[in-house]
Design a protein around this motif. Sequence first.
Motif, PDB file in Angstrom:
ATOM      1  N   THR A   1      23.978  69.910  40.649  1.00  0.00           N
ATOM      2  CA  THR A   1      22.586  70.266  40.396  1.00  0.00           C
ATOM      3  C   THR A   1      21.843  70.132  41.731  1.00  0.00           C
ATOM      4  N   LYS A   2      20.584  70.495  41.741  1.00  0.00           N
ATOM      5  CA  LYS A   2      19.782  70.337  42.955  1.00  0.00           C
ATOM      6  C   LYS A   2      19.754  68.875  43.393  1.00  0.00           C
ATOM      7  N   ASP A   3      19.460  67.967  42.479  1.00  0.00           N
ATOM      8  CA  ASP A   3      19.354  66.552  42.846  1.00  0.00           C
ATOM      9  C   ASP A   3      20.688  66.017  43.371  1.00  0.00           C
ATOM     10  N   GLN A   4      21.782  66.396  42.724  1.00  0.00           N
ATOM     11  CA  GLN A   4      23.104  65.927  43.173  1.00  0.00           C
ATOM     12  C   GLN A   4      23.418  66.444  44.577  1.00  0.00           C
ATOM     13  N   TYR A   5      23.125  67.728  44.815  1.00  0.00           N
ATOM     14  CA  TYR A   5      23.426  68.308  46.124  1.00  0.00           C
ATOM     15  C   TYR A   5      22.582  67.648  47.226  1.00  0.00           C
ATOM     16  N   LEU A   6      21.286  67.519  46.972  1.00  0.00           N
ATOM     17  CA  LEU A   6      20.404  66.905  47.978  1.00  0.00           C
ATOM     18  C   LEU A   6      20.840  65.473  48.271  1.00  0.00           C
ATOM     19  N   GLU A   7      21.264  64.744  47.249  1.00  0.00           N
ATOM     20  CA  GLU A   7      21.712  63.363  47.450  1.00  0.00           C
ATOM     21  C   GLU A   7      22.976  63.328  48.304  1.00  0.00           C
ATOM     22  N   LYS A   8      23.889  64.287  48.104  1.00  0.00           N
ATOM     23  CA  LYS A   8      25.125  64.316  48.895  1.00  0.00           C
ATOM     24  C   LYS A   8      24.830  64.628  50.370  1.00  0.00           C
ATOM     25  N   VAL A   9      23.837  65.477  50.622  1.00  0.00           N
ATOM     26  CA  VAL A   9      23.450  65.742  52.017  1.00  0.00           C
ATOM     27  C   VAL A   9      22.736  64.510  52.590  1.00  0.00           C
ATOM     28  N   ARG A  10      21.829  63.935  51.803  1.00  0.00           N
ATOM     29  CA  ARG A  10      21.065  62.759  52.269  1.00  0.00           C
ATOM     30  C   ARG A  10      22.002  61.600  52.616  1.00  0.00           C
ATOM     31  N   SER A  11      23.001  61.374  51.772  1.00  0.00           N
ATOM     32  CA  SER A  11      23.887  60.217  51.939  1.00  0.00           C
ATOM     33  C   SER A  11      24.954  60.435  53.014  1.00  0.00           C
ATOM     34  N   GLY A  12      25.074  61.680  53.520  1.00  0.00           N
ATOM     35  CA  GLY A  12      26.105  61.958  54.513  1.00  0.00           C
ATOM     36  C   GLY A  12      27.455  62.320  53.903  1.00  0.00           C
TER      37      GLY A  12
END
Length: 131
Positions: free
Chosen positions: A53-64
């Motif tokens: 989802t959008k939130d999951q994808y953004l979190e994966k980019v944010r977390s590295g």
Amino acid sequence: MGEDHVGDPEDVRAVLAAEDRRYQAMLDADLATLDASCAAELSYAHSSGARDTKDQYLEKVRSGYYVYRRIDHPVERVAVVGDSALVVGRMTADLDVDGRPRTIDNLALAVWTRASGGWQLLAYAPTPLPA
């Protein structure tokens, strides 16, 4: 602009610009731009078969979890149909996935939707090319 583009030339240009902005934001890990570039209803598939989802994808980019080192995204065709646009092309990239270097070479389909003030990514689907 390629002959294969369908739709109002101004819309085609705007979608191509949105596509460029999104890929640059992926390289820069620019979460504000990625957030603005993606629709709330985003479905983001990966060549691994994972889907975010959008939130999951953004979190994966944010977390590295995803760190993009190089991305090339040649476009073959843009088709603007009403308030939707399809971008058909390719995406090759060098990236780290959970700390491990990977190189990917995919056919790519991006679906954009007209949103207030521009275009937002609604869905992304890569198809890995055989090695």
